[in-house]
Design an enzyme around this catalytic site. Structure first.
Site, PDB file in Angstrom:
ATOM      1  CB  THR A   1      -0.929   0.038   1.233  1.00 48.93           C
ATOM      2  OG1 THR A   1      -0.123   0.138   2.415  1.00 48.93           O
ATOM      3  CG2 THR A   1      -1.802  -1.198   1.306  1.00 48.93           C
ATOM      4  CG  ASP A   2      -1.171   4.800  -1.340  1.00 48.77           C
ATOM      5  OD1 ASP A   2      -1.853   4.581  -0.313  1.00 48.77           O
ATOM      6  OD2 ASP A   2      -1.664   5.192  -2.407  1.00 48.77           O
ATOM      7  CB  THR A   3       1.132   7.560   2.797  1.00 48.26           C
ATOM      8  OG1 THR A   3       0.599   8.347   1.731  1.00 48.26           O
ATOM      9  CG2 THR A   3       2.641   7.484   2.680  1.00 48.26           C
TER      10      THR A   3
END
Length: 141
Positions: free
Chosen positions: A15-17
């Site tokens: 995932t990203d942030t």
């Protein structure tokens, strides 16, 4: 032949942030599902490679419909939509396992080659495998 869907739990590192799965991971999930599908057919990569057959990816296409977030689980359905003896095409539907919501529609194209990169016809060299692919394909030859 109907294949059992493959399940994958989204990992935090994917995932990203915002805890949304990065788009590149869907291609990895397609590979996981493809490996599982071929094993269900009895012609997995381990079996093929033992006989000197490789199956590279020729193309990949993804259409993203909604986001997958950590820690959701997705269910990936794979269909063998076309088979020619030398090439095959797959279609994937990636859905949220809990809600059934469509996440991504994908396609991939593959071929069969030997260790030197030359195309292989399963029909000529591996007729039992050819028969299996023909039985599983929605549209063959």
């Amino acid at each position: 032949m109907q294949f059992r869907p493959y399940r994958h739990k989204a990992q935090y590192y994917e995932t990203d942030t915002m805890k949304i799965v990065h788009h590149s991971n869907y291609v990895r999930w397609m590979e996981e599902a493809r490996v599982d599908m071929l094993e269900q057919m009895g012609v997995g990569y381990e079996v093929m490679e033992r006989e000197g057959v490789l199956s590279p990816v020729l193309s990949v296409e993804c259409e993203y419909k909604s986001m997958t977030r950590f820690p959701e689980t997705v269910e990936i359905s794979v269909r063998l939509v076309r088979y020619t003896g030398v090439r095959f095409d797959l279609a994937y539907e990636i859905r949220d396992a809990a809600s059934g919501q469509l996440r991504t529609l994908c396609k991939s194209a593959h071929c069969f080659i030997d260790g030197s990169g030359r195309p292989i016809s399963l029909r000529r060299r591996f007729p039992a495998w050819d028969k299996t692919f023909c039985e599983c394909a929605e549209n063959f030859r």
